[in-house]
Design a protein around this motif. Structure first.
Motif, PDB file in Angstrom:
ATOM      1  N   ARG A 476       0.883  -1.153   0.000  1.00  0.00           N
ATOM      2  CA  ARG A 476       0.000   0.000   0.000  1.00  0.00           C
ATOM      3  C   ARG A 476       0.920   1.202   0.000  1.00  0.00           C
ATOM      4  O   ARG A 476       1.966   1.199   0.659  1.00  0.00           O
ATOM      5  CB  ARG A 476      -0.837  -0.038   1.287  1.00  0.00           C
ATOM      6  CG  ARG A 476      -1.902   1.000   1.425  1.00  0.00           C
ATOM      7  CD  ARG A 476      -2.945   0.485   2.442  1.00  0.00           C
ATOM      8  NE  ARG A 476      -2.388   0.397   3.788  1.00  0.00           N
ATOM      9  CZ  ARG A 476      -2.444   1.406   4.672  1.00  0.00           C
ATOM     10  NH1 ARG A 476      -3.035   2.527   4.372  1.00  0.00           N
ATOM     11  NH2 ARG A 476      -1.907   1.258   5.877  1.00  0.00           N
ATOM     12  N   VAL A 477       0.558   2.227  -0.750  1.00  0.00           N
ATOM     13  CA  VAL A 477       1.415   3.413  -0.823  1.00  0.00           C
ATOM     14  C   VAL A 477       0.597   4.652  -0.483  1.00  0.00           C
ATOM     15  O   VAL A 477      -0.491   4.856  -1.021  1.00  0.00           O
ATOM     16  CB  VAL A 477       2.035   3.582  -2.230  1.00  0.00           C
ATOM     17  CG1 VAL A 477       2.787   4.909  -2.330  1.00  0.00           C
ATOM     18  CG2 VAL A 477       2.976   2.430  -2.548  1.00  0.00           C
ATOM     19  N   LEU A 478       1.127   5.452   0.435  1.00  0.00           N
ATOM     20  CA  LEU A 478       0.545   6.772   0.698  1.00  0.00           C
ATOM     21  C   LEU A 478       1.480   7.798   0.083  1.00  0.00           C
ATOM     22  O   LEU A 478       2.686   7.718   0.257  1.00  0.00           O
ATOM     23  CB  LEU A 478       0.435   7.015   2.206  1.00  0.00           C
ATOM     24  CG  LEU A 478      -0.630   6.210   2.946  1.00  0.00           C
ATOM     25  CD1 LEU A 478      -0.468   6.359   4.447  1.00  0.00           C
ATOM     26  CD2 LEU A 478      -2.016   6.660   2.500  1.00  0.00           C
ATOM     27  N   VAL A 479       0.915   8.733  -0.653  1.00  0.00           N
ATOM     28  CA  VAL A 479       1.765   9.733  -1.294  1.00  0.00           C
ATOM     29  C   VAL A 479       1.586  11.065  -0.581  1.00  0.00           C
ATOM     30  O   VAL A 479       0.457  11.508  -0.349  1.00  0.00           O
ATOM     31  CB  VAL A 479       1.412   9.893  -2.780  1.00  0.00           C
ATOM     32  CG1 VAL A 479       2.350  10.901  -3.437  1.00  0.00           C
ATOM     33  CG2 VAL A 479       1.498   8.556  -3.490  1.00  0.00           C
ATOM     34  N   MET A 480       2.685  11.674  -0.237  1.00  0.00           N
ATOM     35  CA  MET A 480       2.636  12.939   0.482  1.00  0.00           C
ATOM     36  C   MET A 480       3.026  14.085  -0.434  1.00  0.00           C
ATOM     37  O   MET A 480       3.907  13.960  -1.270  1.00  0.00           O
ATOM     38  CB  MET A 480       3.561  12.886   1.696  1.00  0.00           C
ATOM     39  CG  MET A 480       3.513  14.145   2.535  1.00  0.00           C
ATOM     40  SD  MET A 480       4.206  13.889   4.181  1.00  0.00           S
ATOM     41  CE  MET A 480       2.744  13.652   5.163  1.00  0.00           C
ATOM     42  N   ARG A 481       2.323  15.173  -0.279  1.00  0.00           N
ATOM     43  CA  ARG A 481       2.688  16.380  -1.017  1.00  0.00           C
ATOM     44  C   ARG A 481       2.378  17.578  -0.130  1.00  0.00           C
ATOM     45  O   ARG A 481       1.288  17.666   0.422  1.00  0.00           O
ATOM     46  CB  ARG A 481       1.882  16.470  -2.312  1.00  0.00           C
ATOM     47  CG  ARG A 481       2.305  17.615  -3.197  1.00  0.00           C
ATOM     48  CD  ARG A 481       1.532  17.628  -4.491  1.00  0.00           C
ATOM     49  NE  ARG A 481       0.157  18.020  -4.294  1.00  0.00           N
ATOM     50  CZ  ARG A 481      -0.882  17.477  -4.919  1.00  0.00           C
ATOM     51  NH1 ARG A 481      -0.711  16.503  -5.776  1.00  0.00           N
ATOM     52  NH2 ARG A 481      -2.104  17.908  -4.695  1.00  0.00           N
TER      53      ARG A 481
END
Ligand SMILES: Nc1ncnc2c1ncn2[C@@H]1O[C@H](COP(=O)(O)OP(=O)(O)OP(=O)(O)O)[C@@H](O)[C@H]1O
Ligand SMILES: [Mg+2]
Lengths: 516, 332
Positions: A476-481
Motif C-alpha cells: 500500500r502506498v501513501l503519497v505525500m505532497r
C-alpha cells in the motif's frame, strides 16, 4: 584476472588521469590492490561494485584525500603525487564525497566559497559570491537560495550543494561518489543533465552509483571492482544491468523483490490520528497493519521525514492520538515508542544514526542498551556476542570487529544501523530510505529481510525516494505532497506513474519547504 | 599480502597495538619528573613528592568530575567559584552545628557540602539542558554568581572555621593512612568510582554517546538532557569532595578561594587526552594532567632558573603544546 579492456574509437585520446598499480592498505588490512585505470577526457566512467569493494577508497586516492600504499597517478601523461585534496583540486581533480561534508551553520554561498572567499579590497564580496552561487545552483538544479543556512535544508538539497561546490571552478576530472543516493527522481534528472553538460565540455566524470539503471543510461565505460580488486573495464553499451550486477557480486542473482503479500485486514499495529508536526507544516493520519509493507512516497521536501520525526517526538508535534500495539502513547519519544514496539531508522545515518568515532559494539547496542545490559553495568561480553551475531545475521562486511563505525563502507554502515534498531525487537519498523547506498546484492537481502519481518506478523513502513523500490516493495502506498497525504494506492494501482502523478502537483512542483 | 576471505573472522589485531596518544600524558609526566630530578636533587625526596601529590589532589578530584562534563559535550567554568561557595557554606554550617554536635559537626558539615555541591551542579545542568543555553555562557554566569555569594557571605574578608574543630579536622588534609595522605586516598577513591561510572556503566556509555553526537543519541532514545545534567551534578559532587579535603589546609574560606581553578581543571582534563568537543573521557589522563601542572609548579619553585611568578605562563604553554602534540599524533 584482468579482463580485456575493449578498444574503443576514442582510445587514442590521451587519458587525462591514469592510475597505475594503485593499492591501499590500512595497517595490515588491504582494501584495494593493483588498480590500473585510464580516465579519458569527455567520458562518463562509472565505477560499480558491492559495498566495501573499495570504490570510495579508490576515489579518495585519485583525488588526494588519501595516499596510495603502492602505485602512482599520472595526469596528461606526467606523473603526479597529490599530497592532499587541495593539490588535487588545483590540478583539476575534485571529489564530491558520498557523505555530506558541509559546515551546517553557514549559508550556501559561504559553504561554496569556504576557504576561497571572493574579496573586494579587505572585505568579502558577498554580492559577487551570492551571484556566482545562484548561477551554479541553477546549473545543478538545486532549489536553494545562496543565503539559506545549510542545516535547515533537506539532505537532498545539501547533496546538490556539495555538487555545486565542486563545479564552482573549471575541472578536468569530477568524481561523484553516489551523488544520487539521496536524490529523488526530479533531482536525479537535473543531475544527469549536469553530467551530460560536463561530458560535452570535455570534462571526465567518474561516477559511482548503486542504481544500475542510471549507470546504463549515463556511462560511456564501466569499471567493476570486487573485494578491492579490479575485475575489468567495459564499454557501457556491452553490458546490461543484470550483467553489471553479476560482475559485481561474482555470481548469478535471484529475484530482486520478494512477491507481494496482498492487503492485510488484521487490527492495525500503529494508529496515528491527526498528527501535526512543526506547527501544522505536516499533518496526517494513517494506520499500519500487521503483515503489510506501507510505502510512503513523495518528492524531497514533501514532509515525509518530518512526519516520522514528529511521530517519534524528535520534532515539535501534537497528535490527536497515537496507538502502538494497542498502547496509547501520550507523549511520544523514541524511548516510549521503543518500549511500545516501534522503531525508526533515520535516513541520515552519519548525522543521526551512528557514532562514527565509536567502535561497532557501542553503536550496535546504544538503543537497546537496557536489554543487552539489564543492570547498571555494561555487559561487555554480551555486547561482543551481540556484535558477532549481528555481523553474521546482517552480513556486515567488516575486516575487524574493533573498527570504528566511520571506517565501514557506506553500505555496511547502513546494515549496522539496521541491526542496531532491530536489537530492540520491534513489531513496527519505520525505515527512511532503507537501501540508500546499498549495492544490488544487499538490496535484495534487505528486501527479503523486510518481507520476513512482515511475514512474521510485524509491520514495516518504508519511506523511499527510489520509485522502483516503493513500487516493488509496498502493499500500500501513501503519497505525500506539501505535508499532507494526497493519495492512497493499493494493489495494481501502485505504479511509478501514479506515484509521480500524485506527488507532483501542477500548482506547486516543489511541494515542500525547498523554496525559502 | 593479506587475504580478504572470511573477513569477519579476522582476529582483532588492533587491540594489542600501543596507543601512543593515550599514553602521552603519562609519558609527559614521567619526562617532567625526570627533568625535575635532574634540576634539583631535593625534588625526588619522599617528602617533597608526597607534598606535590597531596597538593594536586584538589585539582585532580575536580578534574575527574570535569571529565564527565566535557565528555558529555558540556563545559563547566564555575568550578573554582563553586568550590569557594561550597567551602563557605560548609564552614558556616559546621560552625553553626558545633554547639549541638561537637566534633560530629564536621561530618554533618561535610554532608551539607556534598548536598550543596550537587545542587550547584544541578543548577548548572538544568539551566544548560532545559534552558538550552551554551554551557560556556551558563557557567560563566554561575561562576560570577558563586563568586559574588562567597564575597557577600564573607563580607569581603574570610570565613574561618571554629577553633574547637581545628584539631579534629586537621588530619583530613595533614594526616595519612599507612603513609598515604588522606587527600591522596580520597583522590584514588574518586578515580576508582569515576572510572567505574564512565567505563563500566550504561550511564558512562550514554555520556560518551551524548558527547559524540547529540542527534545520534537522541535518535537512539538516550535522554541527552538527563545524562548531561547528571554530569554537572557529578561535577558539583566532586567539587564538594575537594572542598572537604581543602578546608583543613587553610582553615577558612575567602573570596579568593579556588580562584582560576577552572583554568587548571580544564587544562588538566585537556592535556589528559579528553577532547573538548566531547565524546571521549580519560579519567586517569585528567589526573595525570593535574599532576603535571603541580609538578611543574613545584620544579619551578625548587629551581631558580625561572621565576615562580611565571608558573601560570608555563602551565598555559603546556596546554598549547599538549594540543599540538595531540594534533600530530592523530594526523594519519
Ligand atoms: N580508515 C580505515 N581503516 C580500516 N579500514 C577501512 C578504512 N576506511 C575504509 N576501510 C575499509 O575499506 C573497505 C572499502 O571501503 P570503501 O568505502 O572504499 O567501499 P565502497 O566500495 O565505497 O563501499 P560502499 O558502496 O558501501 O560505499 C571497507 O571494507 C572498509 O571497511
Ligand atoms: Mg563508498
Amino acid at each position: 584476472m584482468n579482463a580485456a579492456v575493449h578498444a574503443l574509437a576514442e582510445t587514442t585520446a590521451l587519458p587525462v588521469l591514469r592510475a597505475e598499480g594503485l593499492a591501499k592498505a590500512y595497517g595490515p588490512i588491504t582494501v584495494l590492490k593493483d588498480v590500473t585505470l585510464d580516465i579519458r577526457p569527455g567520458e562518463v566512467h562509472a565505477i560499480i561494485g558491492e559495498n566495501g569493494a573499495g570504490k570510495s577508497t579508490l576515489m579518495r586516492l585519485l583525488s588526494g584525500h588519501a595516499r596510495p600504499t603502492a602505485g602512482h597517478l599520472e595526469m596528461d601523461g606526467t606523473r603526479v603525487d597529490f599530497a592532499d585534496s587541495v593539490q588535487a583540486e588545483a590540478a583539476g581533480v575534485v571529489l564530491v564525497h558520498q557523505e555530506i561534508l558541509l559546515a551546517p551553520d553557514l549559508t550556501v554561498a559561504q559553504n561554496l566559497f569556504l576557504g576561497r572567499e571572493l574579496t573586494r579590497g579587505l572585505m568579502v564580496d558577498d554580492r559577487a559570491m551570492n551571484r556566482r552561487t545562484a548561477e551554479v545552483l541553477a546549473r545543478v538544479g538545486a532549489n536553494a537560495h545562496p543565503a539559506d543556512i545549510v542545516s535547515d535544508m533537506p539532505l537532498a538539497q545539501q547533496q546538490l550543494i556539495q555538487i555545486a561546490r565542486a563545479l564552482l571552478d573549471d575541472r578536468k576530472v569530477v568524481i561523484l561518489d553516489e551523488p544520487t543516493a539521496m536524490l529523488a527522481n526530479e533531482e536525479v534528472e537535473a543531475l544527469i543533465g549536469v553530467v551530460d553538460t560536463l561530458r560535452s565540455q570535455g570534462v571526465a566524470v567518474l561516477y559511482i552509483s548503486h542504481r544500475l539503471e542510471e549507470v546504463e543510461q549515463l556511462a560511456d565505460r564501466v569499471t567493476v571492482l570486487r573485494d578491492g580488486e579490479m575485475i575489468g573495464t567495459w564499454p557501457a553499451s556491452e553490458l546490461d544491468q543484470r550483467q553489471m550486477a553479476e560482475l559485481m557480486v561474482g555470481r548469478e542473482l535471484s529475484m530482486l523483490y520478494p512477491p507481494k503479500r496482498g492487503l492485510s485486514s488484521a487490527a492495525p499495529l500503529l494508529v496515528v490520528k491527526d498528527l501535526s508536526v512543526d506547527h501544522g507544516k505536516v499533518e496526517a493520519s494513517f494506520e499500519v497493519r500487521p503483515g503489510e509493507v506501507l510505502g510512503i512516497g513523495g518528492m524531497i521536501g514533501a514532509g515525509r521525514t518530518e512526519l516520522i520525526e514528529g511521530l517519534m517526538g524528535l520534532r515539535p508535534s501534537h497528535a490527536g492520538s497515537i496507538q502502538v500495539n494497542g498502547t496509547t502513547i501520550a507523549r511520544p519519544s523514541v524511548e516510549a515508542m521503543m518500549h511500545a514496539g516501534l522503531v525508526y531508522l533515520t535516513e541520515d545515518r552519519k548525522g543521526k544514526g551512528l557514532l562514527l568515532r565509536e567502535r561497532l559494539a557501542p553503536n550496535l547496542t546504544l538503543q537497546a542498551l537496557d536489554s543487552v545490559s539489564p543492570g547498571i553495568m555494561l555487559d561487555r561480553a554480551g555486547e561482543t556476542r551481540a556484535l558477532r551475531e549481528a555481523v553474521e545475521e546482517y552480513d556486515i562486511r567488516v575486516r575487524a570487529l574493533t573498527l570504528e563505525a566511520g571506517q565501514l563502507s557506506g553500505g555496511n554502515q547502513q546494515k549496522l544501523l539496521l541491526a542496531k534498531v532491530m536489537m530492540t525487537d520491534p513489531s513496527v519498523v519505520i525505515i527512511d530510505e532503507p537501501t540508500r547506498g546499498i549495492d544490488i546484492g544487499n538490496k535484495s537481502e534487505i528486501y527479503k529481510f523486510i518481507d520476513a519481518l512482515v511475514q512474521a506478523g510485524k509491520a514495516c513502513v518504508v519511506i523511499s525516494s527510489e520509485l522502483p523500490e516503493l513500487v516493488g516493495l509496498a502493499d500500500r502506498v501513501l503519497v505525500m505532497r506539501g505535508g499532507r497525504f494526497v493519495a492512497e494506492l493499493t494493489g495494481e494501482e501502485i505504479t511509478e506513474q501514479k506515484v509521480v502523478y500524485a506527488a507532483a502537483s501542477s500548482r506547486d512542483r516543489t511541494g515542500g519547504r525547498a523554496i525559502a | 599480502m593479506s587475504s580478504t576471505a572470511d573477513i569477519t573472522a579476522a582476529p582483532e589485531k588492533r587491540r594489542q597495538g600501543i596507543r601512543w596518544g593515550e599514553l602521552a600524558p603519562f609519558i609527559a609526566l614521567a619526562v617532567i619528573v625526570i627533568l625535575g630530578a635532574l634540576i634539583n636533587s631535593n625534588f625526588l625526596s619522599a617528602n617533597n613528592l608526597l607534598n606535590v601529590v597531596t597538593r594536586s589532589a584538589f585539582i585532580a578530584i575536580i578534574a575527574v568530575g570535569a571529565t564527565f562534563v566535557i565528555a558529555s559535550g558540556g563545559l563547566d567554568l564555575s568550578v573554582g567559584s563553586m568550590m569557594a561557595f561550597v567551602t563557605g557554606i560548609m564552614i558556616m554550617s559546621m560552625n553553626a552545628m558545633v554547639p549541638a554536635l561537637g566534633n560530629w559537626a564536621i561530618l554533618a558539615g561535610a554532608g551539607v557540602a556534598l548536598v550543596v555541591g550537587s545542587l550547584c551542579g544541578l543548577l548548572n545542568g538544568v539551566i544548560v539542558t532545559v534552558g538550552k543555553i551554551e554551557p560556556f555562557i551558563v557557567t560563566l554566569g554561575t561562576m560570577g554568581i558563586f563568586r559574588a555569594f562567597i564575597t557577600f557571605l564573607s563580607d569581603g574578608g574570610s570565613i574561618p572555621i571554629d577553633r574547637s574543630l581545628r584539631e579534629a579536622y586537621r588530619p583530613v588534609y595533614f594526616g595519612d593512612f599507612l603513609g598515604i595522605p588522606y587527600p591522596v586516598l580520597m583522590t584514588i577513591v574518586v578515580i576508582a568510582v569515576g572510572s567505574f561510572l564512565l567505563y563500566r556503566t550504561k550511564y558512562g556509555r550514554r555520556v560518551t554517546a551524548a558527547g559524540s553526537s547529540d542527534d545520534v543519541a537522541r535518535f537512539s532514545g538516550v535522554h541527552v538532557g538527563r545524562v548531561r545534567t547528571m554530569a554537572f551534578v557529578i561535577q558539583g559532587f566532586c567539587v564538594a569532595v575537594a572542598a572537604i579535603c581543602y578546608v583543613p589546609r587553610l582553615g577558612a574560606a575567602t573570596p579568593t578561594t579556588g580562584q582560576l581553578w577552572e583554568l587548571q581543571v580544564i587544562t588538566a582534563v585537556v592535556i589528559g587526552g579528553t577532547l573538548l568537543r566531547g565524546g571521549k573521557g580519560r579519567i586517569l589522563g585528567s589526573v595525570a594532567g593535574a599532576l603535571i601542572l603541580e609538578v611543574i609548579a613545584n620544579v619551578m619553585v625548587l629551581s631558580d632558573m625561572v621565576s615562580e611568578y611565571l608558573v601560570a605562563a608555563v602551565q598555559g604553554a603546556i596546554i598549547i603544546i599538549a594540543m599540538l602534540a595531540h594534533r600530530f599524533t592523530n594526523a594519519r
